[in-house]
Scaffold this motif. Sequence first.
Motif, PDB file in Angstrom:
ATOM      1  N   GLN A  31       4.862 -14.083  -0.922  1.00 50.33           N
ATOM      2  CA  GLN A  31       3.593 -13.418  -1.195  1.00 50.33           C
ATOM      3  C   GLN A  31       3.868 -12.205  -2.072  1.00 50.33           C
ATOM      4  OE1 GLN A  31       3.294 -11.498   3.223  1.00 50.33           O
ATOM      5  NE2 GLN A  31       1.632 -10.945   1.865  1.00 50.33           N
ATOM      6  N   ASP A  32       2.989 -11.973  -3.033  1.00 51.12           N
ATOM      7  CA  ASP A  32       3.103 -10.820  -3.927  1.00 51.12           C
ATOM      8  C   ASP A  32       1.927  -9.870  -3.786  1.00 51.12           C
ATOM      9  OD1 ASP A  32       5.579 -11.545  -5.316  1.00 51.12           O
ATOM     10  OD2 ASP A  32       4.415 -13.242  -6.046  1.00 51.12           O
ATOM     11  N   ALA A  33       1.045 -10.157  -2.819  1.00 53.21           N
ATOM     12  CA  ALA A  33      -0.114  -9.309  -2.576  1.00 53.21           C
ATOM     13  C   ALA A  33      -0.554  -9.518  -1.135  1.00 53.21           C
ATOM     14  CB  ALA A  33      -1.249  -9.664  -3.543  1.00 53.21           C
ATOM     15  N   TYR A  34      -1.392  -8.608  -0.649  1.00 55.06           N
ATOM     16  CA  TYR A  34      -1.977  -8.763   0.685  1.00 55.06           C
ATOM     17  C   TYR A  34      -3.270  -9.559   0.577  1.00 55.06           C
ATOM     18  CZ  TYR A  34       1.124  -4.988   2.295  1.00 55.06           C
ATOM     19  OH  TYR A  34       2.204  -4.220   2.616  1.00 55.06           O
ATOM     20  N   GLY A  35      -3.592 -10.265   1.649  1.00 58.90           N
ATOM     21  CA  GLY A  35      -4.845 -10.998   1.682  1.00 58.90           C
ATOM     22  C   GLY A  35      -4.771 -12.172   2.637  1.00 58.90           C
ATOM     23  N   GLU A  74      -1.652 -10.117   5.709  1.00 58.89           N
ATOM     24  CA  GLU A  74      -2.988  -9.677   5.307  1.00 58.89           C
ATOM     25  C   GLU A  74      -3.040  -8.193   4.948  1.00 58.89           C
ATOM     26  OE1 GLU A  74      -5.727 -10.853   8.322  1.00 58.89           O
ATOM     27  OE2 GLU A  74      -5.708 -12.961   7.673  1.00 58.89           O
ATOM     28  N   GLY A  75      -2.061  -7.422   5.436  1.00 59.58           N
ATOM     29  CA  GLY A  75      -2.082  -5.993   5.154  1.00 59.58           C
ATOM     30  C   GLY A  75      -3.161  -5.250   5.897  1.00 59.58           C
ATOM     31  N   GLU A  76      -3.588  -5.794   7.024  1.00 61.00           N
ATOM     32  CA  GLU A  76      -4.605  -5.150   7.845  1.00 61.00           C
ATOM     33  C   GLU A  76      -4.183  -5.174   9.310  1.00 61.00           C
ATOM     34  OE1 GLU A  76      -8.459  -6.810   7.220  1.00 61.00           O
ATOM     35  OE2 GLU A  76      -8.494  -6.344   5.078  1.00 61.00           O
ATOM     36  N   PRO A  77      -4.388  -4.061  10.018  1.00 66.77           N
ATOM     37  CA  PRO A  77      -5.056  -2.849   9.548  1.00 66.77           C
ATOM     38  C   PRO A  77      -4.261  -2.154   8.441  1.00 66.77           C
ATOM     39  CG  PRO A  77      -4.017  -2.435  11.652  1.00 66.77           C
ATOM     40  CD  PRO A  77      -3.897  -3.914  11.413  1.00 66.77           C
ATOM     41  N   THR A  84       4.880  -1.714   5.902  1.00 66.94           N
ATOM     42  CA  THR A  84       5.134  -2.976   5.193  1.00 66.94           C
ATOM     43  C   THR A  84       5.049  -2.855   3.676  1.00 66.94           C
ATOM     44  OG1 THR A  84       2.788  -3.623   5.322  1.00 66.94           O
ATOM     45  CG2 THR A  84       4.220  -4.278   7.152  1.00 66.94           C
ATOM     46  N   GLY A  85       4.580  -1.700   3.156  1.00 67.70           N
ATOM     47  CA  GLY A  85       4.428  -1.527   1.713  1.00 67.70           C
ATOM     48  C   GLY A  85       2.991  -1.154   1.377  1.00 67.70           C
ATOM     49  N   ARG A 267     -10.765  -2.601  10.094  1.00 66.38           N
ATOM     50  CA  ARG A 267      -9.932  -2.956   8.952  1.00 66.38           C
ATOM     51  C   ARG A 267      -8.927  -1.859   8.622  1.00 66.38           C
ATOM     52  NH1 ARG A 267     -10.629  -2.426   3.146  1.00 66.38           N
ATOM     53  NH2 ARG A 267      -9.401  -4.044   2.097  1.00 66.38           N
ATOM     54  N   TRP A 268      -9.300  -0.600   8.769  1.00 63.41           N
ATOM     55  CA  TRP A 268      -8.410   0.492   8.375  1.00 63.41           C
ATOM     56  C   TRP A 268      -7.407   0.854   9.445  1.00 63.41           C
ATOM     57  CZ3 TRP A 268      -7.614   3.030   3.823  1.00 63.41           C
ATOM     58  CH2 TRP A 268      -8.473   2.684   2.777  1.00 63.41           C
ATOM     59  N   PHE A 269      -7.861   0.977  10.677  1.00 65.50           N
ATOM     60  CA  PHE A 269      -6.984   1.491  11.731  1.00 65.50           C
ATOM     61  C   PHE A 269      -6.725   0.506  12.870  1.00 65.50           C
ATOM     62  CE2 PHE A 269      -8.894   5.225   9.724  1.00 65.50           C
ATOM     63  CZ  PHE A 269      -7.747   5.898   9.356  1.00 65.50           C
ATOM     64  N   GLY A 270      -7.335  -0.681  12.820  1.00 65.86           N
ATOM     65  CA  GLY A 270      -7.079  -1.688  13.830  1.00 65.86           C
ATOM     66  C   GLY A 270      -7.300  -1.164  15.238  1.00 65.86           C
TER      67      GLY A 270
END
Length: 354
Positions: A31-35, A74-77, A84-85, A267-270
């Motif tokens: 993976q090269d991006a979150y999602g 997914e990069g969330e939260p 993780t970056g 989404r921001w802070f889980g």
Amino acid sequence: MTTHAPAAKPANPLIPGRQVGVPTTMRATVQDAYGPAEEVLRPDDIPVPAPEANQVLVRVHAASIHVGDLVSIEGEPIIARLATGLRKPTNRVPGTDVAGTVVAVGDAATSLRIGDQVFGWCTGAFAEYVCAAEDHFLPKPANLSFEQAAAVGVSATTALQLLRDRAVFGAKVLINGASGGLGSYAVQLAAAFGAEVTGVCGPRNVDTVRSLGAAHVIDYTKEDFTRGEQRYDFILDNVANHSLARTRRALTERGVLQSNNGTSGGRWFGTLGTVIKTAVVSIFTRRQAPPSIKFTTREDLLTLKAIIEDGRVTPLIERTYPLSRAAHAIEHVKTGHARGTVVLTVEAPTESKS
């Protein structure tokens, strides 16, 4: 018409001496991006890593998926990206829990040899090969398949750490979310420690949870354990479908609630808000355990290996997917309804196929 097998990939020149059949490139899920997994995960050919002095290279046979993998993909939260970056994943290949065969060892590695069947943890498990310090791997339990061994990792060690000092012999223990990856281990471990276990799950998993060793099973669609008369010495809550105060009503006078409610939240802070609330409440009542951050350790894997080899715990696997369908597997785990652990299987690399 004469056909020819594809040429074998050359041996990896970056790996000196102590190796066997190691190619220069491997297939991996990257993976090269979150999602969403189906949008950001893709197969790619990348270089096979070379083990440093104290490392070993493992040919992966299976890798399992846990909720932490969802966060890193997914990069969330979003707050989790501090680890993780920020803009994109630091590690292109996700996954941590793995089982396979040692194919190369560093010059200073002494505890493992080429050909050893192992399980453990690493970075980048969703690939044909992984490389990590040799103390991250242990000999695979003899009574487990590679798929089962790969499922012994974050979920099992977390369950062990949460229950070890609580699920004592004779204690009444309730596991809310008893059929998931962590919950299925928690039920078995608590029973192995001599506790009287009650598992809470949905109707399709009642028989499964009972088979794991639960003395009592509550179908949450028919009964609310927080409103019942039974009281428990320890509650491990993996679902958080009731308030902390309401859940603590089901405790004995000296009982303790350990909240471990997965990845739900904003989404921001889980779950950070819940974690903070739990931390504050734990200051004022001993019946609420503080938040607990757990890490996989070699010592815990050794403990689990012994418990597994004597037959008291068996990994529960709902489904396996080939590595090429990693995105589908992740989406299945995301539903929150997987029974036990979902595992990726990794076929033999092209150059070693007959």
